[in-house]
Design a protein around this motif. Sequence first.
Motif, PDB file in Angstrom:
ATOM      1  N   LYS A 156       0.835  -1.205   0.000  1.00 31.72           N
ATOM      2  CA  LYS A 156       0.000   0.000   0.000  1.00 31.72           C
ATOM      3  C   LYS A 156       0.867   1.252   0.000  1.00 31.72           C
ATOM      4  N   LYS A 157       1.979   1.167   0.734  1.00 30.91           N
ATOM      5  CA  LYS A 157       2.891   2.314   0.792  1.00 30.91           C
ATOM      6  C   LYS A 157       3.540   2.574  -0.559  1.00 30.91           C
ATOM      7  N   LYS A 212       2.250   1.799  -3.379  1.00 27.98           N
ATOM      8  CA  LYS A 212       1.170   2.284  -4.235  1.00 27.98           C
ATOM      9  C   LYS A 212       0.934   3.763  -3.994  1.00 27.98           C
ATOM     10  N   HIS A 213       0.996   4.152  -2.720  1.00 24.56           N
ATOM     11  CA  HIS A 213       0.825   5.563  -2.364  1.00 24.56           C
ATOM     12  C   HIS A 213       1.964   6.390  -2.943  1.00 24.56           C
ATOM     13  N   GLU A 240       1.521   7.262  -6.608  1.00 26.25           N
ATOM     14  CA  GLU A 240       0.667   8.409  -6.900  1.00 26.25           C
ATOM     15  C   GLU A 240       1.490   9.691  -6.946  1.00 26.25           C
ATOM     16  N   HIS A 241       2.446   9.808  -6.027  1.00 24.76           N
ATOM     17  CA  HIS A 241       3.328  10.973  -6.016  1.00 24.76           C
ATOM     18  C   HIS A 241       4.241  10.962  -7.247  1.00 24.76           C
TER      19      HIS A 241
END
Length: 227
Positions: A7-8, A10-11, A14-15
């Motif tokens: 999840k990290k 994936k986050h 986004e950046h």
Amino acid sequence: MISKKLKKIKHLEEHVILKLKLLKLQDDFKSLVSIVAHDITTPLGYLKFSTEILNSQLDEKADKNLKETARVITNSTSKLNKEAIQIIADARSKLEKQKEFWPAKDVIVSSFENFDIDFDKNLISGQLKAELKTDLILNKYLISSILVCFYKLKLKIDSIVIESKEEKLLIRFNSSIDKAETYKLVESEIKGLKQKEILNSICDYLDAEISLKEEKTGLSLSLNLAN
């Protein structure tokens, strides 16, 4: 735990997507500045040269109106030339200010910390003062992606070596393995990683390459970055 780390990453993606768009705009701006510099200064240079020739051909007996016209053209041309040079200088100055540098070791350590992966930073060796001269977020994404690959396969990173090689910065991740099957799993994981569009975009921008090599004591996964 692995789902949390995925999840990290994936986050972070986004950046990265937003940063790639910003970098594209910055590159377009850089190209525009170069085009404007040529398209404005070149004709102004010719005009300035022409006014100098005109003034050299006007003697004291020349028509007053003609002399005044030549004076106005000369002053206007000189002013436009100075303003154009200043505008271009300001634009280039902004581009220069956007450049930043980060010690490679700090970026590696930060990547471990961001993903809550335990690692003794004293195991990082080589050219510890070497700097990454390209985008921080993109470099962190590449390094973090490699770390997650190791973590997913429950492989321990024994050491990390930073080297300069042929105008590139080489970051080598070393791990001990005892089975050929494990190497194949890592190979498959890296192959899948390379197939990701976002990673290919990053590698193209950074002129980076990820390679895997089987060693006598295990494996070595290398990240080559243009420097």
